[in-house]
Design a protein around this motif. Sequence first.
Motif, PDB file in Angstrom:
ATOM      1  N   UNK A 139      39.760  22.510 125.215  1.00 43.54           N
ATOM      2  CA  UNK A 139      38.517  22.842 124.526  1.00 43.54           C
ATOM      3  C   UNK A 139      37.817  21.612 123.972  1.00 43.54           C
ATOM      4  N   UNK A 140      38.569  20.567 123.628  1.00 41.96           N
ATOM      5  CA  UNK A 140      37.935  19.320 123.211  1.00 41.96           C
ATOM      6  C   UNK A 140      37.125  18.739 124.364  1.00 41.96           C
ATOM      7  N   UNK A 141      37.685  18.799 125.574  1.00 40.34           N
ATOM      8  CA  UNK A 141      36.972  18.322 126.759  1.00 40.34           C
ATOM      9  C   UNK A 141      35.751  19.190 127.033  1.00 40.34           C
ATOM     10  N   UNK A 142      35.920  20.495 126.950  1.00 38.23           N
ATOM     11  CA  UNK A 142      34.820  21.437 127.186  1.00 38.23           C
ATOM     12  C   UNK A 142      33.678  21.203 126.203  1.00 38.23           C
ATOM     13  N   UNK A 143      34.001  21.051 124.926  1.00 36.00           N
ATOM     14  CA  UNK A 143      32.986  20.884 123.892  1.00 36.00           C
ATOM     15  C   UNK A 143      32.291  19.536 123.986  1.00 36.00           C
ATOM     16  N   UNK A 144      32.972  18.531 124.519  1.00 35.03           N
ATOM     17  CA  UNK A 144      32.371  17.204 124.645  1.00 35.03           C
ATOM     18  C   UNK A 144      31.303  17.162 125.731  1.00 35.03           C
ATOM     19  N   UNK A 145      31.353  18.110 126.665  1.00 36.04           N
ATOM     20  CA  UNK A 145      30.344  18.207 127.711  1.00 36.04           C
ATOM     21  C   UNK A 145      29.271  19.205 127.336  1.00 36.04           C
ATOM     22  N   UNK A 146      28.831  19.990 128.313  1.00 29.86           N
ATOM     23  CA  UNK A 146      27.786  20.974 128.062  1.00 29.86           C
ATOM     24  C   UNK A 146      28.322  22.216 127.343  1.00 29.86           C
ATOM     25  N   UNK A 147      29.630  22.297 127.182  1.00 37.54           N
ATOM     26  CA  UNK A 147      30.210  23.498 126.598  1.00 37.54           C
ATOM     27  C   UNK A 147      30.094  23.612 125.100  1.00 37.54           C
ATOM     28  N   UNK A 148      29.687  22.533 124.416  1.00 35.17           N
ATOM     29  CA  UNK A 148      29.644  22.572 122.962  1.00 35.17           C
ATOM     30  C   UNK A 148      28.765  23.673 122.410  1.00 35.17           C
ATOM     31  N   UNK A 149      27.628  23.921 123.058  1.00 36.26           N
ATOM     32  CA  UNK A 149      26.705  24.928 122.580  1.00 36.26           C
ATOM     33  C   UNK A 149      26.787  26.243 123.318  1.00 36.26           C
ATOM     34  N   UNK A 150      27.723  26.363 124.264  1.00 32.56           N
ATOM     35  CA  UNK A 150      27.888  27.601 125.016  1.00 32.56           C
ATOM     36  C   UNK A 150      29.006  28.429 124.396  1.00 32.56           C
ATOM     37  N   UNK A 151      29.053  29.701 124.747  1.00 29.33           N
ATOM     38  CA  UNK A 151      30.162  30.526 124.284  1.00 29.33           C
ATOM     39  C   UNK A 151      31.475  29.961 124.828  1.00 29.33           C
ATOM     40  N   UNK A 152      32.537  30.088 124.049  1.00 30.17           N
ATOM     41  CA  UNK A 152      33.802  29.476 124.449  1.00 30.17           C
ATOM     42  C   UNK A 152      34.377  30.097 125.722  1.00 30.17           C
ATOM     43  N   UNK A 153      33.937  31.322 126.076  1.00 27.85           N
ATOM     44  CA  UNK A 153      34.383  31.912 127.342  1.00 27.85           C
ATOM     45  C   UNK A 153      33.811  31.166 128.540  1.00 27.85           C
ATOM     46  N   UNK A 154      32.772  30.364 128.301  1.00 28.03           N
ATOM     47  CA  UNK A 154      32.181  29.577 129.372  1.00 28.03           C
ATOM     48  C   UNK A 154      33.079  28.490 129.908  1.00 28.03           C
ATOM     49  N   UNK A 155      34.257  28.310 129.305  1.00 31.04           N
ATOM     50  CA  UNK A 155      35.203  27.325 129.825  1.00 31.04           C
ATOM     51  C   UNK A 155      35.602  27.654 131.269  1.00 31.04           C
ATOM     52  N   UNK A 156      35.398  28.905 131.701  1.00 27.94           N
ATOM     53  CA  UNK A 156      35.694  29.251 133.086  1.00 27.94           C
ATOM     54  C   UNK A 156      34.898  28.391 134.065  1.00 27.94           C
ATOM     55  N   UNK A 157      33.703  27.965 133.668  1.00 29.98           N
ATOM     56  CA  UNK A 157      32.905  27.141 134.582  1.00 29.98           C
ATOM     57  C   UNK A 157      33.524  25.769 134.766  1.00 29.98           C
ATOM     58  N   UNK A 158      34.113  25.214 133.716  1.00 30.30           N
ATOM     59  CA  UNK A 158      34.821  23.938 133.841  1.00 30.30           C
ATOM     60  C   UNK A 158      36.109  24.114 134.638  1.00 30.30           C
ATOM     61  N   UNK A 159      36.754  25.268 134.506  1.00 27.57           N
ATOM     62  CA  UNK A 159      37.966  25.547 135.287  1.00 27.57           C
ATOM     63  C   UNK A 159      37.607  25.581 136.773  1.00 27.57           C
ATOM     64  N   UNK A 160      36.518  26.246 137.106  1.00 30.22           N
ATOM     65  CA  UNK A 160      36.070  26.303 138.511  1.00 30.22           C
ATOM     66  C   UNK A 160      35.809  24.904 139.068  1.00 30.22           C
ATOM     67  N   UNK A 161      35.211  24.068 138.241  1.00 28.17           N
ATOM     68  CA  UNK A 161      34.804  22.736 138.705  1.00 28.17           C
ATOM     69  C   UNK A 161      35.907  21.689 138.551  1.00 28.17           C
ATOM     70  N   UNK A 162      37.055  22.108 138.019  1.00 28.54           N
ATOM     71  CA  UNK A 162      38.151  21.159 137.839  1.00 28.54           C
ATOM     72  C   UNK A 162      37.880  20.120 136.784  1.00 28.54           C
ATOM     73  N   UNK A 163      37.075  20.461 135.764  1.00 24.73           N
ATOM     74  CA  UNK A 163      36.694  19.483 134.736  1.00 24.73           C
ATOM     75  C   UNK A 163      37.569  19.540 133.496  1.00 24.73           C
ATOM     76  N   UNK A 164      38.483  20.511 133.427  1.00 25.62           N
ATOM     77  CA  UNK A 164      39.387  20.578 132.278  1.00 25.62           C
ATOM     78  C   UNK A 164      40.839  20.610 132.781  1.00 25.62           C
TER      79      UNK A 164
END
Length: 295
Positions: free
Chosen positions: A270-295
């Motif tokens: 979640x630190x990685x997610x929030x440091x990108x575009x995920x900071x202002x998105x709902x935390x369930x949006x981490x699925x998009x980083x999972x799809x892209x291999x970014x976390x």
Amino acid sequence: MSRIAFLGLGHMGLPMALNLVKAGHEVHGFDLVPAAIEAAQAAGITIASSGADAVAGSDVVITMFPAGKHVISAYQDELLAAAAPGTLFIESSTIAVDEAQAAHALAIAAGHRNIDAPVSGGVVGAENATLAFMVGASDEDFAAALPLLEAMGKRIVHCGGPGLGQAAKVCNNMILAVSQIVVGEAFVLGERLGLSHDALYDVAANASGQCWALTTNCPVPGPVPTSPANREYQPGFAGALMAKDLGLALKAIEQTSTDARMGRLAQELYATFAAGEGGGRDFSGIITDIRDGQV
């Protein structure tokens, strides 16, 4: 009815304060952010000229601040000195357990009462007065605060003494974060195996995979129409806030020498997610980083 000082009129604080007004209480609010003050005035909240002005003459002080350092600073700099002896301070921010205990000690030393009462339920829960409150307090102070908490929430749990409301909050959010990650991973795996979202949801939601992160906060559009996934992951509960709460969990893990590998990994992701575009998105949006291999 009570006169209440409500400090922190953001996305959570304002609807909580409005629910207290609806319950018949006299609420005097304050926030350091001009936009928050404007929104509160437009909603009908009486605005004080400062935090100290709001506290003076109030029976109860409720704080909803971004972090523990803000709570400690506000208590020390103006709030405790401005309050009448015996004022009940309700600290509803999400802060570290040791910070909650420090705030409690400061309030007691100044001749006041204090409880920690962090919340769960997000903006929707705040608006609908369905929040869950996790309370750390003496029996007497819990009883005094209960009618006010019931005006803002649906489930109020007395978790024990000072600081233990925050302890319950940090444990709950660690469970939620780990659950949300694995639900996202399962949907990505299902996609790559050829499963439709609806098919996977229908199985998991009615089997042993059932959990809140799936049935309420489903991370893919479609199966749960009210989930953030159906509004482009508008929070809800922002990824930056989940990252902050997991930082508090990590602090507690380290202070207690707890072997919590999933909690540590969730904090990292979640630190990685929030440091990108995920900071202002709902935390369930981490699925998009999972799809892209970014976390």
